[in-house]
Scaffold this active site. Structure first.
Site, PDB file in Angstrom:
ATOM      1  N   HIS B 273       0.834  -1.195   0.000  1.00 27.77           N
ATOM      2  CA  HIS B 273       0.000   0.000   0.000  1.00 27.77           C
ATOM      3  C   HIS B 273       0.869   1.245   0.000  1.00 27.77           C
ATOM      4  CE1 HIS B 273      -3.077   2.863   1.090  1.00 27.77           C
ATOM      5  NE2 HIS B 273      -3.984   1.925   0.955  1.00 27.77           N
ATOM      6  N   SER B 291      -5.358   6.227   5.125  1.00 24.24           N
ATOM      7  CA  SER B 291      -6.295   5.851   4.063  1.00 24.24           C
ATOM      8  C   SER B 291      -5.893   6.430   2.722  1.00 24.24           C
ATOM      9  CB  SER B 291      -7.697   6.336   4.387  1.00 24.24           C
ATOM     10  OG  SER B 291      -8.499   6.163   3.251  1.00 24.24           O
ATOM     11  N   ARG B 337      -2.590   1.224  -6.578  1.00 19.41           N
ATOM     12  CA  ARG B 337      -1.649   1.083  -5.470  1.00 19.41           C
ATOM     13  C   ARG B 337      -0.270   0.594  -5.863  1.00 19.41           C
ATOM     14  NH1 ARG B 337      -5.800  -1.572  -1.094  1.00 19.41           N
ATOM     15  NH2 ARG B 337      -6.916   0.379  -0.799  1.00 19.41           N
TER      16      ARG B 337
END
Ligand SMILES: Cc1cc2nc3c(=O)[nH]c(=O)nc-3n(C[C@H](O)[C@H](O)[C@H](O)COP(=O)(O)OP(=O)(O)OC[C@H]3O[C@@H](n4cnc5c(N)ncnc54)[C@H](O)[C@@H]3O)c2cc1C
Ligand code: HEM
Ligand code: HEM
Ligand code: SF4
Ligand code: F3S
Ligand code: FES
Lengths: 247, 641, 245
Positions: B273, B291, B337
């Site tokens: 991520h 996030s 990502r």
């Protein structure tokens, strides 16, 4: 280090539904007890407000004050027998005090069972400060005070002038500077009453589900103001006698 | 480490015909279980996350006798609780051109053409029901002033299909499933076993028939038997030690099942991520995700010049490199990502990284604050900013955040067919624990969708087809004894080794190897190095680990050591899988296989298959290939330029 | 920095337990509180001692697994912060830090700082849900919800079930936890059919588990890592009075 075999903590039984209902269920639930405390507390507060206003009549002079005391006993006459209203008030008050003490005691016992172990580190209040933690012993002091107070000014048992004197005389004699310790006791008790109400006033609204968001803030401020006014109002009389403004 | 190639496998359960009709067809062809029989059928569900929690609750509602397990003290704490961003669904409430087909298409493409079309289509279909279910349960999704549900666009999607509950979507969805589960526990259909860890699978007569678990409080080893076993034990990103996963996330349940015959699909597919808080020192125990939604308004940059150690505010605009906007003008800061992660790694490798060790890039909100005002930014991201400040001690309103990629999700997992059944009859695998729907790369907000699709809708239907032939009779005592022997043997060995290093220190070292050699970028050389180092380290671990305490009672060090032991074995298989797949695809980037401008270059000719690995007791894994056909989405080179 | 830790050690529910003092050195200000304990535990293991048992999982403030009373305050003095999110930069070199488990009879100590919070699950079992079997739900847009209500429901729903409220409450009351769920579900149209039975059943279960009654001291909300407001308790009280009569 050896780790002895540990047993898993026992699971509590889930009750059979539908749950306890009716009045007895309500009175056994912690929420129900709290509601009783709030309602009885509210009755006591209303009495205190009235009582304070009545007390302040002493500044209007002896006659007014005594006839006010007289009026308390004769109101409703002749339709009602003498002392009806006063007795009714006394009954309601007595019930309120009993209900209030009953819920205070049973909640305190429940709390003691729920928190058997104290923290080693000194607990610091993270919230409303120390006031809220005076409720229980503060209440006891108030009760002791009321007992004395009744013996003093209602029954006159511990009053220098005794039962037969007029209320005005009992008050003036009771707070005579020579009996400074009586006055001191009143002051302490009144401060306890003030603290009790400082928390109790808004707390009762919260308990009855009437405090929300901004309302809670207002109630909090209101509780501080009203409890201060009550304490000051009550204190005015003994202090006035002390300094000789009322004699 | 070597491997052999075995028979190819095929998923025989997916119906033929138009893709829109397949799930309906399967539902119709699946056998039904007579309601009176359901009460006689026992199902074990391991895991109480979105997948396991929703499955156990639904199976209980259907009338089966369910036993549910989790290692935490309450089912509500499963790692799904940590998901922040949101959940996708093809509701098309916005009328912005979304549809089941588009979600299907985006997922297949996003997965870099390594996922099954039939599964993904079904996922997109079911996604719609998930939102209905969650709302009816009282999940407080974000709403607009009109009272209808709000959505946002997320992680590279060009439509607004992500439903969210502030930054706590996973928490709210999990609590919904948890409450449904507790309701069934109260109703007596589900028996809950918290603080129980599954340590092995019992196979009798070729069927999965039970589990061996350790009661983490008493230390007792227990056997639980059933007619079917469902694993919903989540992902294995913790093989890297540092990841965004919870500390307890482990591979033990699926690894033990793998050792007992369940094939492991695509173990090397991991998702890194791009927006995590960088490592601050050797004490670091886990990484925290920021996030992805932050990329909607934050701009990613590094200094133009190498080794520029001025404070970010002192670096003038023309000496900054907004590299995502520069390289990918169409998607800018919103590229998927894997691409964002690798780009960050590249600029740091060039020596342009910021913060301690040069492992970080800026995520800057100055523009957004200027454009929308601080209040608006605070409204949108306030809790994330707070979290950042709490962890780093820096105020992101005045100083750009520092972020760096971290291991986040594992697309690989136990191989399952269209019915979510593994290669062991009666063993079903759902949620992140299976390999199924995301191919080589998962789109943001799709894991929650998959877990709930599996648990509420797919498994409860397909498991019936298997159970219609049950109950399956007595379980062989030898099978139970053998599994019990394995479990107690391993525990005994860990406790008696009495060496002089802790399990955590081995885990940390294993994680470094994996991150270094099998992380964001993999090469033949690095993977071979890893395959050399891992067995050595494992050897040392088994001879030199120190696990204090005893078998009885709560022994957290023992729990940890057992998990680390399984991570070693898994790590090896991951590297082998990564080594054999010489192409790059999705989250798997082989430096040898890239386009001229450094993008992942697939080799569809040779690698358009799922790699399903069979464990062999002799130690040479067997590779079974499941060919992937694309009828509905044309395979293209993924491009986000 | 160097710290002196006084940690509650208790081998199991039957053991009486005691405070044990440890020194930890070279604590980095960037460490989280749990990472500091990790360091201590690594040392204890190597020295052949039993490491301090404590619950934790996500380490990002959302799972509700962690929790200890630090210097007399649940989750430590930092507001709106779970133990795992508390960082050592809030401590000073030379500090003495007292660490104790949640104290409440319904949360018996399992070992050291680990307690059993199963009572919370049983409170939810009593009625903390909306009964809707999978697949039976109407379209999500068939019932609009006022944004304000949705937002308030969300605020209440953020409770992570950590139990700090109970640990901090002088009465050992679980009111904040219980009321948060009652409020969350009670604010939504979906939650109405079961609203009355829910509040009665959940309050009853809370009492049966042995939690104390709330006397509005407000300690709970002050330590709650999610800042759950006293509004929820007021709401619970109102719902209870309405439902019980
Ligand atoms: C920080 C973070 C943010 C994320 N954000 C998003 C997002 O915004 N959107 C999205 O779609 N996805 C997101 N994801 C991914 C998503 O949260 C997970 O993939 C998904 O929740 C996994 O659910 P699960 O049910 O499969 O497993 P989990 O929720 O991990 O549950 C695993 C369960 O298995 C149990 N278990 C594990 N091992 C054992 C064992 N050996 N014995 C007994 N029980 C065991 C555990 O106790 C637990 O109950 C995020 C992930 C992370 C880490
Ligand atoms: C008889 C002696 C008394 C005792 C033992 C007592 C005790 C208590 C206790 C334990 C509480 C709850 C504390 C809390 O909410 O934290 C309480 C609340 C309260 N008390 Fe008393 N009290 C006494 C007398 C009084 C008197 C004389 C009054 C009024 C004049 C009063 C008014 C209130 C009010 C309004 C509340 C708030 C109710 C609530 O919290 O819901 N009390 N009391
Ligand atoms: C210092 C201030 C006070 C003064 C001067 C005062 C004065 C009096 C007097 C003169 C009476 C007798 C009235 C009569 O018999 O007609 C009385 C009664 C009483 N007072 Fe007070 N009082 C004070 C404070 C309080 C407080 C703080 C409380 C309660 C907490 C209280 C509770 C009572 C009660 C319960 C009675 C009996 C009422 C009845 O018989 O109906 N008083 N007070
Ligand atoms: S109300 Fe707050 S303190 Fe209590 S359990 Fe929930 S999050 Fe924890
Ligand atoms: S601290 Fe306890 S007394 Fe009530 S307000 Fe909170 S539950
Ligand atoms: S470890 Fe999850 S909240 Fe602290």
């Amino acid at each position: 280090m050896v780790t002895p075999r540990t047993t898993p903590p026992k699971a509590q039984k889930t009750p059979k539904r539908p749950g306890r209902q009716g009045l007895s269920g309500f009175l056994r639930s912690s929420n129900g007890k709290k509601a009783v405390m709030a309602v009885s507390g509210a009755v006591l507060v209303l009495f205190l407000i009235g009582h304070m206003v009545g007390n302040l009549k002493i500044f209007l002079g002896e006659g007014t004050f005594n006839s006010y005391a007289e009026w308390l006993r004769t109101v409703g006459e002749p339709a009602l027998p003498a002392r009806t209203m006063l007795t009714l008030t006394e009954i309601v008050l007595a019930l309120a005090v009993i209900a209030h003490m009953w819920s205070a005691v049973s909640l305190a016992r429940r709390a003691a069972k729920a928190r058997p172990v104290k923290y080693a580190a000194r607990r610091k209040s993270q919230a409303n400060g120390y006031v809220v933690h005076t409720m229980r012993y503060g209440g006891v002091i108030i009760v002791l005070f009321v007992v004395w107070h009744l013996l003093d000014l209602t029954f006159g048992a511990v009053n220098p002038k005794g039962y037969d004197a007029t209320p005005y005389d009992r008050v003036v004699a009771g707070f005579d500077p020579s009996r400074w310790w009586v006055t001191a006791f009143y002051v302490v008790a009144l401060v306890m009453v003030g603290l009790h109400l400082r928390h109790g006033l808004w707390s009762a609204f919260q308990t009855l589900g009437l405090a929300n968001g901004r309302a809670r803030h207002l109630l909090n401020v209101g509780a501080a103001v009203l409890s201060t006014l009550l304490v000051l109002g009550f204190l005015a009389v003994p202090l006035a006698v002390m300094i000789g403004a009322v004699k | 480490m070597n491997y052999t190639v075995g028979e190819p496998i095929r998923d025989t359960k997916a119906p033929e015909g138009p893709i829109e009709d397949r799930w309906d067809k399967r539902r119709f062809s699946a056998k039904l279980v007579n309601p009176a029989n359901k009460r006689k059928l026992n199902i074990i569900v391991v895991g109480t996350g979105l997948a396991g929690g929703s499955a156990a609750a639904t199976l209980g509602e259907l009338g089966y006798k369910v036993k549910s397990f989790c290692y935490q003290d309450s089912p509500r704490r499963a790692h799904s609780i940590a998901a922040q961003g949101g959940i996708n669904a093809a509701k098309n409430y916005r009328g912005d051109g979304d549809s089941i087909h588009r979600l299907f298409y985006d997922t297949v493409k996003g997965g870099d053409f390594r996922a099954r079309e039939s599964n993904v289509y079904r996922l997109a279909q079911v996604s719609v029901n998930i939102i209905d279910q969650a709302v009816a349960q009282g999940v407080p999704f974000a709403r607009e002033y009109g009272g209808l549900l709000d959505t946002r666009s997320f992680g590279g999607a060009q439509v607004s299909r992500t439903f969210y509950a502030r930054g706590q979507t996973g928490q709210q969805l999990l609590l919904g499933a948890y409450q449904a589960l507790e309701r069934q526990i109260a109703a007596g259909t589900v028996e809950m076993h918290t603080r129980h860890e599954m340590l092995d699978l019992v196979i009798s007569d070729g069927r999965a028939r039970g589990v061996i678990v350790r009661d983490l409080v008493t230390g007792e080893i227990e056997t639980h038997l059933a007619d079917a076993v469902v694993l919903a034990t989540g992902g294995y990103g913790n093989v890297f030690f540092l990841s965004t996963n919870a500390k307890g996330c482990n591979t033990t349940a699926i690894w033990r099942a793998h050792r007992r015959g369940a094939y492991f699909g695509n173990p090397c597919y991991t998702q890194i991520h791009p927006t995590c808080i960088p490592v601050s020192g050797d004490h670091q125990s886990k990484l925290t995700l920021m996030s992805e939604s932050l990329r909607n308004d934050g701009r990613v940059w590094v200094p133009l010049r190498k080794g520029d150690d001025r404070a970010p505010g002192d670096i003038p605009e023309h000496e900054r490199d907004y590299y995502l906007e520069r390289i990918y003008p169409a998607f800018g800061n919103l590229v998927p990502r894997d691409i964002a992660s690798r780009a960050a790694k590249n600029v740091c490798d060039e020596g342009r990284g910021v913060g301690p060790g040069g492992l970080g890039v800026y995520l800057d909100f100055a523009d957004a604050i200027g454009r929308l005002g601080r209040d608006a930014v605070e409204k949108k991201y306030g809790n994330l900013f707070e979290m950042y400040e709490r962890i780093t001690g820096e105020d992101p309103y005045v100083r750009p955040m520092r972020i760096y990629p971290a291991v986040h999700y594992t697309m690989g997992g136990l191989w399952v067919d269209y019915d979510l059944q593994s290669t062991i009859p009666g063993l079903f695998v759902i949620g992140e624990a299976n390999f199924s729907d995301h191919g080589a790369n998962r789109l943001g907000a799709s894991a929650l969708m998959q877990g709930l699709a599996d648990g509420y809708f797919v498994l409860p239907t397909t498991i019936g087809d298997y159970l219609a032939n049950g109950p399956f009779g007595e379980v062989e005592q030898e099978a139970v004894d053998e599994a019990l022997g394995q479990v107690t043997g391993k525990i005994g060995r860990l406790l008696s080794t009495s060496g002089n290093r802790t399990a955590d220190s081995y885990h940390r070292e294993l994680g470094k190897i994996m991150w270094e050699y099998c992380g964001m970028e993999r090469t033949e050389e690095s993977l071979r190095k890893a395959l050399e180092r891992i067995p050595e380290l494992r050897e040392e671990f088994w001879n030199n680990v120190k696990v204090p305490g005893e078998e009885e009672g709560l022994n957290q060090a023992l729990e940890r050591a057992g998990r680390v032991a399984d991570f070693f074995d898994l790590a090896e298989l991951m590297c082998l899988d990564a080594l054999h797949r010489t192409e790059s695809c999705g989250g798997h980037f082989r430096a040898e296989s890239q386009t001229e401008d450094g993008e992942a270059l697939r080799d569809d000719e040779n690698f358009a298959y799922v790699a399903a690995w069979e464990h062999s007791p002799e130690g040479t894994p067997v590779l079974h290939k499941e060919e992937l056909d694309y009828e509905y989405v044309h395979m293209t080179q993924r491009s986000y330029k | 920095m160097n710290l002196t830790l006084k940690v509650w050690r208790q081998n199991g529910p039957a053991d009486s337990g005691r405070m044990v003092t440890y020194q930890v050195e070279d604590v980095s200000p960037d460490m989280s509180f749990l990472e500091m304990l990790d360091v201590l535990n690594e040392r204890l293991i190597l020295e052949g001692d039993d490491p301090v048992a404590f619950d934790h999982d996500c380490r990002e403030g959302i799972c509700g697994m962690c929790g200890m009373v630090i210097n007399g305050v649940a989750h430590g003095e930092q507001r709106a912060t779970t133990t795992c999110q508390l960082h050592m930069r809030h401590f000073k070199d030379g500090d003495t830090v007292t660490i104790e488990p949640w104290r409440a009879a319904p949360f018996p100590v399992v070992k050291d700082l680990v307690v059993d919070r199963g009572a919370f699950d049983r409170i939810i079992q009593a009625g903390g849900f909306i009964s809707v079997p999978a697949g039976s739900a109407p379209d999500a847009h068939s019932i609009p919800v006022k944004k304000e209500n949705a937002d308030d429901a969300f605020d209440a729903a953020t409770c992570i079930g950590c139990g700090a409220c109970v640990a901090a409450c002088p009465n050992g009351s679980a009111s904040l936890f219980t009321a948060a769920k009652i409020t969350h579900l009670g604010l939504l149209p979906q939650g109405q059919p079961e609203r009355d039975s829910r509040v009665v059943a959940m309050v009853e279960q809370m009492d049966l588990e042995g939690f104390g009654g709330c006397t509005n001291t407000g300690e709970c909300t002050a330590v709650c890592p999610k800042g759950i407001s006293l509004d929820v308790i007021s709401q619970m009280n109102r719902d209870y009075l309405k439902a019980a009569n």
